[in-house]
Design a protein around this motif. Structure first.
Motif, PDB file in Angstrom:
ATOM      1  N   GLY A 130       0.811  -1.213   0.000  1.00 38.34           N
ATOM      2  CA  GLY A 130       0.000   0.000   0.000  1.00 38.34           C
ATOM      3  C   GLY A 130       0.840   1.256   0.000  1.00 38.34           C
ATOM      4  N   SER A 131       1.930   1.255   0.768  1.00 32.20           N
ATOM      5  CA  SER A 131       2.826   2.411   0.795  1.00 32.20           C
ATOM      6  C   SER A 131       3.499   2.625  -0.554  1.00 32.20           C
ATOM      7  CB  SER A 131       3.891   2.230   1.879  1.00 32.20           C
ATOM      8  OG  SER A 131       3.319   2.310   3.163  1.00 32.20           O
ATOM      9  N   PHE A 132       3.873   1.531  -1.202  1.00 31.11           N
ATOM     10  CA  PHE A 132       4.487   1.636  -2.533  1.00 31.11           C
ATOM     11  C   PHE A 132       3.526   2.305  -3.515  1.00 31.11           C
ATOM     12  CE2 PHE A 132       5.041  -0.006  -6.835  1.00 31.11           C
ATOM     13  CZ  PHE A 132       6.380   0.270  -7.077  1.00 31.11           C
ATOM     14  N   ILE A 133       2.280   1.852  -3.517  1.00 30.94           N
ATOM     15  CA  ILE A 133       1.292   2.434  -4.429  1.00 30.94           C
ATOM     16  C   ILE A 133       1.043   3.902  -4.083  1.00 30.94           C
ATOM     17  CG2 ILE A 133      -1.124   2.306  -5.168  1.00 30.94           C
ATOM     18  CD1 ILE A 133      -0.938  -0.738  -4.663  1.00 30.94           C
ATOM     19  N   ALA A 134       0.960   4.213  -2.798  1.00 29.60           N
ATOM     20  CA  ALA A 134       0.687   5.580  -2.376  1.00 29.60           C
ATOM     21  C   ALA A 134       1.816   6.535  -2.762  1.00 29.60           C
ATOM     22  CB  ALA A 134       0.460   5.619  -0.863  1.00 29.60           C
ATOM     23  N   ILE A 135       3.053   6.126  -2.507  1.00 27.88           N
ATOM     24  CA  ILE A 135       4.193   7.020  -2.727  1.00 27.88           C
ATOM     25  C   ILE A 135       4.661   7.020  -4.173  1.00 27.88           C
ATOM     26  CG2 ILE A 135       6.606   7.449  -2.149  1.00 27.88           C
ATOM     27  CD1 ILE A 135       4.720   8.248   0.066  1.00 27.88           C
ATOM     28  N   VAL A 136       4.882   5.844  -4.727  1.00 27.54           N
ATOM     29  CA  VAL A 136       5.462   5.751  -6.072  1.00 27.54           C
ATOM     30  C   VAL A 136       4.429   6.049  -7.155  1.00 27.54           C
ATOM     31  CG1 VAL A 136       6.667   4.262  -7.707  1.00 27.54           C
ATOM     32  CG2 VAL A 136       7.181   4.104  -5.250  1.00 27.54           C
ATOM     33  N   VAL A 137       3.241   5.434  -7.043  1.00 29.49           N
ATOM     34  CA  VAL A 137       2.235   5.568  -8.098  1.00 29.49           C
ATOM     35  C   VAL A 137       1.413   6.836  -7.945  1.00 29.49           C
ATOM     36  CG1 VAL A 137       0.228   4.477  -9.171  1.00 29.49           C
ATOM     37  CG2 VAL A 137       2.118   3.059  -8.343  1.00 29.49           C
ATOM     38  N   ALA A 138       0.839   7.036  -6.755  1.00 29.25           N
ATOM     39  CA  ALA A 138      -0.098   8.150  -6.578  1.00 29.25           C
ATOM     40  C   ALA A 138       0.589   9.496  -6.388  1.00 29.25           C
ATOM     41  CB  ALA A 138      -1.010   7.882  -5.386  1.00 29.25           C
ATOM     42  N   LYS A 139       1.826   9.485  -5.884  1.00 35.09           N
ATOM     43  CA  LYS A 139       2.510  10.745  -5.593  1.00 35.09           C
ATOM     44  C   LYS A 139       3.581  11.070  -6.626  1.00 35.09           C
ATOM     45  CE  LYS A 139       5.024  13.158  -1.892  1.00 35.09           C
ATOM     46  NZ  LYS A 139       5.550  13.049  -0.501  1.00 35.09           N
ATOM     47  N   HIS A 140       4.617  10.238  -6.726  1.00 31.77           N
ATOM     48  CA  HIS A 140       5.759  10.602  -7.569  1.00 31.77           C
ATOM     49  C   HIS A 140       5.502  10.384  -9.054  1.00 31.77           C
ATOM     50  CE1 HIS A 140       8.819  11.878  -4.712  1.00 31.77           C
ATOM     51  NE2 HIS A 140       8.293  10.996  -3.874  1.00 31.77           N
ATOM     52  N   ALA A 141       4.615   9.471  -9.401  1.00 39.47           N
ATOM     53  CA  ALA A 141       4.273   9.318 -10.815  1.00 39.47           C
ATOM     54  C   ALA A 141       3.554  10.556 -11.335  1.00 39.47           C
ATOM     55  CB  ALA A 141       3.399   8.082 -11.027  1.00 39.47           C
ATOM     56  N   MET A 142       2.983  11.336 -10.414  1.00 44.95           N
ATOM     57  CA  MET A 142       2.297  12.575 -10.772  1.00 44.95           C
ATOM     58  C   MET A 142       3.209  13.798 -10.685  1.00 44.95           C
ATOM     59  SD  MET A 142      -0.760  11.635 -11.533  1.00 44.95           S
ATOM     60  CE  MET A 142      -1.766  10.165 -11.340  1.00 44.95           C
ATOM     61  N   GLY A 143       4.448  13.598 -10.243  1.00 46.64           N
ATOM     62  CA  GLY A 143       5.373  14.717 -10.175  1.00 46.64           C
ATOM     63  C   GLY A 143       5.917  15.009  -8.804  1.00 46.64           C
ATOM     64  N   GLY A 144       5.470  14.285  -7.781  1.00 52.91           N
ATOM     65  CA  GLY A 144       5.965  14.520  -6.437  1.00 52.91           C
ATOM     66  C   GLY A 144       5.049  15.394  -5.622  1.00 52.91           C
ATOM     67  N   ILE A 145       5.524  15.833  -4.467  1.00 57.95           N
ATOM     68  CA  ILE A 145       4.709  16.609  -3.542  1.00 57.95           C
ATOM     69  C   ILE A 145       4.198  17.892  -4.208  1.00 57.95           C
ATOM     70  CG2 ILE A 145       6.728  17.799  -2.573  1.00 57.95           C
ATOM     71  CD1 ILE A 145       5.248  17.784   0.128  1.00 57.95           C
TER      72      ILE A 145
END
Length: 330
Positions: free
Chosen positions: A107-122
């Motif tokens: 879940g953390s992988f999907i949240a950080i890598v897919v949902a956050k950084h795949a969109m450009g980061g914070i």
């Protein structure tokens, strides 16, 4: 004749923004983490060491994935700002205490890598990362995500036990009341946290106190949680299980993930509309969708999906709620 000063002496021009504050992303994120800590610690006390393991793995893995992605992308390392820590904590608090520990890492992988950084980061993500992680786990391992532990008088009993919303959905309101013995016992248990549910969603009073502190610090606007929670309460009262005006608004306002969602998820600065008017529309829509899913949908709970669906509408809401330009009529 008086000496005329040069332009350099008359004007001191600096780069915008011209109105500055001592607040920073790091300070805000760590403050939010601290306001969530009491509810998280209560979850550990309530459900036991497995809950602690899930929380620690959720946080550590989220921070690790943030660091790893930034290393791979050759970006500045921002793990100290507390945003990845917050994502991991929020995700873990929305998970069942009986969940296998490795699923929290996924879940953390999907949240950080897919949902956050795949969109450009914070600052660039469209959806709330923690809720994307939870939604992904829900559709991938629905049995594990809907297996709960119930609380006995001393220690948590690790057996399957339905949450209050599950009991209401499957057996009806009378069965819900009989489970707790009386309506007053039910309200007390839900307010203080003596019930089945996700690790950090059970204790209403601690979540509300944390949210009120964020409002006091002006990190979030009070209109968002008030409108979202109020909308759920009013609609569930009007469209009750036995007909018009037969619902239990107090139960629905404390049940499930509404409190943590309204105070800590729907108020996410990145994924919520910019203007107060837009945020009110967002909160109202999230409340309507939550009620619709709870009363008519296949899931007993709808906060996660309601917020994610409203995240989709944030750009559209911002477009129609643009403030008037200074000095321009109409």
């Amino acid at each position: 004749m008086a000496e005329v000063k040069s332009n350099k002496e008359l004007f001191n021009v600096s780069v915008s923004p011209h109105i500055r504050s001592e607040e920073s992303v790091s300070k805000i994120m760590w403050t939010v983490n601290l306001t969530l800590a009491p509810a998280a610690l209560f979850g550990v006390y309530h459900f036991g060491l497995n809950a602690l393991m899930i929380i620690l793995l959720g946080i550590v893995s989220a921070v690790f994935f943030e660091w790893a992605v930034e290393i791979i992308r050759k970006k500045p390392i921002t793990v100290k700002d507390g945003s990845a820590f917050l994502t991991g904590l929020l995700l873990a608090m929305c998970l069942p205490p009986t969940l296998p520990a490795w699923m929290a890492i996924v879940g953390s992988f999907i949240a950080i890598v897919v949902a956050k950084h795949a969109m450009g980061g914070i600052g660039s993500n469209i959806f709330n990362p923690a809720h994307i992680g939870r939604a992904a786990l829900m559709v991938s391992w629905p049995v594990a995500m809907t297996t709960w532990s119930k609380m006995t008088t001393s220690v948590p009993d690790v057996v399957s036990s339905a949450t209050p919303l599950n009991i209401l959905k499957q057996q009806g309101y009378d069965a819900l009341i009989s489970t707790f013995g009386s309506a007053s016992n039910m309200y007390q248990a839900m307010f203080l946290g003596n019930r089945s549910g996700s690790i950090g969603e059970t204790c209403t009073v601690l979540l509300v106190l944390g949210g009120l502190f964020l409002i006091y610090k002006k990190y979030i606007n009070w209109q968002v949680p008030v409108v979202m929670i109020g909308t759920v309460g009013i609609l569930t009262w009007i469209f009750g299980p036995a007909g018009f005006l037969t619902g239990d608004p107090l139960f629905h306002m404390m049940a499930g993930g509404l409190i943590i969602g309204a105070f800590f998820m729907a108020t996410d600065m990145v994924t919520i509309p910019i203007t107060i008017k837009g945020q009110i529309i967002f909160a109202f829509g999230a409340g309507v969708l939550t009620t619709l899913i709870r009363l008519k949908g296949g899931y007993p709970e709808g906060v996660c999906y309601a917020i994610l669906l409203m995240n989709c509408l944030t750009p559209l809401i911002d477009r129609f709620c643009q403030p008037k330009k200074f000095g321009v009529r109409g």
